[in-house]
Design a protein around this motif. Sequence first.
Motif, PDB file in Angstrom:
ATOM      1  N   LEU A  72       0.829  -1.184   0.000  1.00  0.00           N
ATOM      2  CA  LEU A  72       0.000   0.000   0.000  1.00  0.00           C
ATOM      3  C   LEU A  72       0.867   1.239   0.000  1.00  0.00           C
ATOM      4  N   VAL A  73       1.707   1.352   1.018  1.00  0.00           N
ATOM      5  CA  VAL A  73       2.454   2.594   1.187  1.00  0.00           C
ATOM      6  C   VAL A  73       3.465   2.759   0.077  1.00  0.00           C
ATOM      7  N   SER A  74       4.260   1.742  -0.124  1.00  0.00           N
ATOM      8  CA  SER A  74       5.330   1.869  -1.096  1.00  0.00           C
ATOM      9  C   SER A  74       4.810   1.929  -2.516  1.00  0.00           C
ATOM     10  N   ALA A  75       4.055   0.920  -2.882  1.00  0.00           N
ATOM     11  CA  ALA A  75       3.692   0.817  -4.287  1.00  0.00           C
ATOM     12  C   ALA A  75       2.635   1.832  -4.675  1.00  0.00           C
ATOM     13  N   ILE A  76       1.551   1.874  -3.912  1.00  0.00           N
ATOM     14  CA  ILE A  76       0.455   2.735  -4.343  1.00  0.00           C
ATOM     15  C   ILE A  76       0.848   4.201  -4.236  1.00  0.00           C
ATOM     16  N   LEU A  77       1.520   4.563  -3.149  1.00  0.00           N
ATOM     17  CA  LEU A  77       1.904   5.963  -3.016  1.00  0.00           C
ATOM     18  C   LEU A  77       2.971   6.343  -4.028  1.00  0.00           C
ATOM     19  N   ARG A  78       3.847   5.375  -4.364  1.00  0.00           N
ATOM     20  CA  ARG A  78       4.863   5.643  -5.386  1.00  0.00           C
ATOM     21  C   ARG A  78       4.223   5.867  -6.720  1.00  0.00           C
ATOM     22  N   ILE A  79       3.299   4.972  -7.030  1.00  0.00           N
ATOM     23  CA  ILE A  79       2.731   5.026  -8.365  1.00  0.00           C
ATOM     24  C   ILE A  79       1.896   6.287  -8.539  1.00  0.00           C
ATOM     25  N   SER A  80       1.360   6.811  -7.432  1.00  0.00           N
ATOM     26  CA  SER A  80       0.584   8.042  -7.549  1.00  0.00           C
ATOM     27  C   SER A  80       1.444   9.259  -7.235  1.00  0.00           C
ATOM     28  N   LYS A  81       2.767   9.033  -7.190  1.00  0.00           N
ATOM     29  CA  LYS A  81       3.742  10.114  -7.058  1.00  0.00           C
ATOM     30  C   LYS A  81       3.464  11.018  -5.858  1.00  0.00           C
ATOM     31  N   GLN A  82       3.178  10.366  -4.722  1.00  0.00           N
ATOM     32  CA  GLN A  82       2.979  11.126  -3.491  1.00  0.00           C
ATOM     33  C   GLN A  82       4.342  11.362  -2.858  1.00  0.00           C
ATOM     34  N   GLU A  83       4.781  12.611  -2.802  1.00  0.00           N
ATOM     35  CA  GLU A  83       6.118  12.913  -2.327  1.00  0.00           C
ATOM     36  C   GLU A  83       6.304  12.565  -0.867  1.00  0.00           C
ATOM     37  N   TRP A  84       5.263  12.639  -0.086  1.00  0.00           N
ATOM     38  CA  TRP A  84       5.420  12.494   1.358  1.00  0.00           C
ATOM     39  C   TRP A  84       5.698  11.063   1.778  1.00  0.00           C
ATOM     40  N   ARG A  85       5.653  10.130   0.791  1.00  0.00           N
ATOM     41  CA  ARG A  85       5.875   8.724   1.166  1.00  0.00           C
ATOM     42  C   ARG A  85       7.335   8.432   1.474  1.00  0.00           C
ATOM     43  N   ARG A  86       8.218   9.335   1.089  1.00  0.00           N
ATOM     44  CA  ARG A  86       9.641   8.976   1.063  1.00  0.00           C
ATOM     45  C   ARG A  86      10.217   8.462   2.378  1.00  0.00           C
ATOM     46  N   PRO A  87       9.934   9.108   3.511  1.00  0.00           N
ATOM     47  CA  PRO A  87      10.580   8.595   4.731  1.00  0.00           C
ATOM     48  C   PRO A  87      10.023   7.261   5.224  1.00  0.00           C
ATOM     49  N   ILE A  88       8.847   6.853   4.750  1.00  0.00           N
ATOM     50  CA  ILE A  88       8.236   5.685   5.389  1.00  0.00           C
ATOM     51  C   ILE A  88       8.242   4.431   4.529  1.00  0.00           C
ATOM     52  N   THR A  89       8.771   4.518   3.315  1.00  0.00           N
ATOM     53  CA  THR A  89       8.702   3.342   2.455  1.00  0.00           C
ATOM     54  C   THR A  89       9.533   2.187   2.989  1.00  0.00           C
ATOM     55  N   ARG A  90      10.712   2.491   3.497  1.00  0.00           N
ATOM     56  CA  ARG A  90      11.584   1.400   3.942  1.00  0.00           C
ATOM     57  C   ARG A  90      10.949   0.587   5.039  1.00  0.00           C
ATOM     58  N   SER A  91      10.416   1.257   6.072  1.00  0.00           N
ATOM     59  CA  SER A  91       9.836   0.493   7.185  1.00  0.00           C
ATOM     60  C   SER A  91       8.594  -0.261   6.728  1.00  0.00           C
ATOM     61  N   ALA A  92       7.846   0.315   5.792  1.00  0.00           N
ATOM     62  CA  ALA A  92       6.659  -0.381   5.289  1.00  0.00           C
ATOM     63  C   ALA A  92       7.060  -1.627   4.512  1.00  0.00           C
ATOM     64  N   GLU A  93       8.070  -1.473   3.660  1.00  0.00           N
ATOM     65  CA  GLU A  93       8.495  -2.628   2.862  1.00  0.00           C
ATOM     66  C   GLU A  93       9.073  -3.723   3.754  1.00  0.00           C
ATOM     67  N   LEU A  94       9.766  -3.273   4.801  1.00  0.00           N
ATOM     68  CA  LEU A  94      10.332  -4.261   5.716  1.00  0.00           C
ATOM     69  C   LEU A  94       9.244  -5.024   6.432  1.00  0.00           C
ATOM     70  N   LEU A  95       8.223  -4.285   6.874  1.00  0.00           N
ATOM     71  CA  LEU A  95       7.118  -4.937   7.570  1.00  0.00           C
ATOM     72  C   LEU A  95       6.466  -5.986   6.677  1.00  0.00           C
ATOM     73  N   THR A  96       6.288  -5.632   5.404  1.00  0.00           N
ATOM     74  CA  THR A  96       5.730  -6.600   4.452  1.00  0.00           C
ATOM     75  C   THR A  96       6.582  -7.850   4.376  1.00  0.00           C
ATOM     76  N   TRP A  97       7.869  -7.632   4.179  1.00  0.00           N
ATOM     77  CA  TRP A  97       8.768  -8.763   3.977  1.00  0.00           C
ATOM     78  C   TRP A  97       8.785  -9.681   5.181  1.00  0.00           C
ATOM     79  N   VAL A  98       8.873  -9.085   6.372  1.00  0.00           N
ATOM     80  CA  VAL A  98       8.961  -9.901   7.577  1.00  0.00           C
ATOM     81  C   VAL A  98       7.661 -10.638   7.842  1.00  0.00           C
TER      82      VAL A  98
END
Lengths: 327, 470, 306
Positions: B86-112
């Motif tokens: 949600l955070v990484s992909a959807i916000l990226r694809i809709s070019k939401q600038e504010w996603r930048r600081p939180i993508t890593r922790s979101a992607e990590l949470l997904t992976w784990v």
Amino acid sequence: MEKEKDNSANQPNRRNFLKIGLVAGGSIAAGTLAISKILGQDKKTESGIKKTVFTQDGKVYTADQTHLHDYDAPPVSNKEARKGIEGKKFVMVFDLAKCDGCRLCTEACQAMHFTEPDREWMKVYKMKDAKSTEPYFFPKPCFQCDNSPCVKVCPVNATFKRQDGIVLIDNERCIGCRSCMAACPYSTRYFNWSKPIQSPEVSKIAYSPEQGLPRKIGTVEKCDFCPHMIRAGKLPACVSGCPMDAIYFGDQNEDAVTNASGVTVKLSKLLEDFAGYRYLEDLGTEPRVYYLPPKNRKYPKPVMDEKITEPGPAKEMNEMKMDHAHM
Amino acid sequence: MQQDRHLISNEVEILREDCLRPTNKWSGTTKLWIGFLLAVLGWGIYAYIHQLRYGLGVTAMRNYVSWGLYITTFVFFIGISHSGTLVSAILRISKQEWRRPITRSAELLTWVSLFWGGIMPIIDLGRPGRIFNIVIFGRVQSPLVWDVICIFTYFIGSTIFLFLPMIPDMALCRDRLKNTKTRFYKFKKWLYTKMALGWQGTKTQWHRLEKSMTIMTIIIIPIAVSVHTVVSYIFAMTLRTGWNSTVFGPYFVAGALYSGSAGVILGMFVFRKLYKLEKYITLKHFDLMGRIVLALTLIYAYMNLNEYWIPAYKMATAEGHLLRDLFSGSYSKVFWTLQFGTVLLPIIIMSFPKGRRPNLLAIVCVIIVIGAWVKRYIIIVPTMLHPHTPIQHVPADWATYFPNWVEWSVTMGALAGMLLIITLFSKFFPMMAVWEVEEGIKINHEKEMAAQIREKMEAEINLQPIVKPG
Amino acid sequence: MKKKKIKIPVSKTFLAIAACLLFNSVTAQVDSAGQDKKESAVELSFYKKADLSKTISALVTTVGINDKWVPATGVNINFYTQTKSGTTILKTVVTNAGGIGILPFPDSLSKDAQGVYRIIARLENNSLYKDAEESIEFKEANLMLKFNPADSAHEVTAMVTETGSDGKEIPVAETEVSFFVQRLFGTMPANEDYVISTDKDGQAVFSYPGDITGGRTGKITIVAKILDNKLFGTVETKSDAPWGIVVPVETNPFPRALIMPKAPLQLIITLVLIFGGIWTTYFFIFYQLKKINEDDHVKKVSEINY
């Protein structure tokens, strides 16, 4: 049908004689009669090797090996067990008018398969369809459905449908995911949660899905229509163990079903004359077991306020079930 | 101009320092925390070994409730795994600038959570040694096989999705790493070098990275949706009351997104506090994520309404038993607490701006996450206690269910394992995508500079008085 | 040629039991434990099978728990034959699990002038059960099936005869013959009216219906029986006839289906397309990563970006 005195073996009037002494609803001394129903009337001399057999109330009974059916006969190969017997389509019919809830079918099945007492592959329910209809006894084996949900969801093809209609389980392939148990709408399957209790003789049997022995921990088991008995030309344990002759078994291709006394009737005629139906037909599972409604029943109906094991607080459960179906 | 560049590079330096500081310092608290997690995980492993020895009979599962806490946790973890998508992909694809600081922790949470979510069904198996039968004898008609395929595919996908944006950060870590004397640091140098894949920041490398990320951003969305849909199918493809529903796919995906995004907020909250990232993860981030969680909770509430009101209106025989038990019977307290406490209450709180401030929002998200987990239990267990045929003449422990110590231990061990991996990750790798945030800083500056130039030009041309925004 | 028959009605059974009790009251024995012996009863029948083997079987029952009658297993039954010269013991047989003791018909069994055999079965000197006795008198009958080769109406004729003292076959009239068809687990009555009485020539004609299935070959086994006749006991004979409807062999018992081992092609194709597409994309990205790795010898760009 009342004139029927056909006996397939040397026991004229045996069943009739026994029925005199049997009072409806009572169960006969456990063990002896139940076991005798599935033991062969053959002339084999006893081998002296005893095998352990459970009865429903947890008693352990030993029978000479020769009287139990041929588990020692070489089991069919896995490939053959998956194919099934060609040209046959097995079907079972229950006459609910004749069922008196004695549970001897359950005991016979447990004796045949060396099942632990809490597992009832053949389960006899007390059913009450609605508040205003009357209760009746309802014996339920596995329905060996033609559109079985359990076979569809098995990820490893450990449970499979054969060409003779029987659904079996291969306990050497089962991974114990219990998807089939979740999928079965009739609560027919049992799981070996812990190490199965079985005698050393049973543990040494060569495994085949047709006999399902020896049991393995972490796998599923259920009623299998006794295919090893069918191959020997004998009726399944429950069928021959019913003293009321309430269960019929046969080949749908032959349009004939036989009960414990050897009375063989035309299946289509039986279903037509007695309005045969299938349980929960609209689930679409296409069961291979038919029921004849309890019209003009021969034995008293079940007593419904008997203590049954219920989930949750007893009061709520009773109330809930009494309101609608399936008491 | 030079001044600005100086400003930018200053900011960037501070950013890099802030991000890399946690990876260089292992405080006493951290070690204590890791020790605690290891202890819980160890206890969970012990309980699992006990289960392997004596069979699943050591759990509280019996023939009626044949799926219990393990499958509940499995569905819950897979649900949480929708966070990164949600955070990484959807916000990226809709070019939401504010996603930048939180993508890593979101992607990590997904992976784990995918990793542990994939392990839970294996823990639930009666014969885990035969797991490869799924590969050898697998039937693609089985929902469980769809689960295996989809979860594995999503796992690989989320690994790629986590790894790709890490590459430039690994290069940063690699180049910044001094003091390579100790063995630990030698190991870190090796790790960063390997993971950086020889990254030097060349044009072609950037081009390749960006292309790959765009592709992954697009395809990971349908993959994630398919994963939770097939997880719902292991229930929906059966004929049981409560599961025999057509809306299970969207219902589960909505639940996953709602609980996953709440998980992201928790991650944001924790790392912001721990690593003092208030400069980057601002109140605005919480406000925006809170709005997203609000929207998703509304959708989830709508799904809930459909799922329960439609059968309740009809009260068909078998469903009637189940619904009566849920609405007014033994599960009623839990059920209504869930509906009002974990769905309605969060909606109300998050509707207000004050409700989207970090502290309050974090509490609401804890409620949501725990509520999602309990909800999965309510979906699974009551249905199993209401089969079509009555429960009669069985041992008493078959007719009820509550997880026992083995199931709790293993589940808590899995949770501890999740937190452990997250903790260790945060000690080795930066918890924000440094280059992405840098990119954000630069873009911001460019925007500001462009605005300043425009103002100057307009003042020089003297066409209109400069109206400063009030 | 009579045989004492215990009828089904309960009242008569109790009468019989009462009679037994009376008979045994004089000789009531108490076993060593001081308990009364249990009541028992014996029922005899004669059975001649299609393969011409003959047996006499004794069903022994006793009173069990709650005064219900149950078979008595493992009990010694003494079979005697009764001739002009007296009663001679034939054999002692142990009853099996069903309470039945089976005596194979001795070839040398003597019959009287009318060809009647007289057999007595006695349960005696048993420590658990009271004495009981039953006698049976029967004659041997021959049952044969005749087909009309030119017939198209599936007609069969059953002939019942006795072997006279001179070896000639004497037809037996007014004997009921039942017509069955052999099914997997038992014999099924061929029709609603399946019992035909023999005429004065000892013949009973029966027409088999056309709706009986006969497996792959269309062959059925027809079985004719004389059931529980007062004179003859049970006599049976079998024969094969090609009157069954052929059940065709299932050409494809395991087609592709959701329920079968092999999946429907639409499902497989859909999954292959979807996941094939996804994994191809993954491999493309792996390739990109490999290329990133190889690009490291290109000269550094002097911008502030990592």
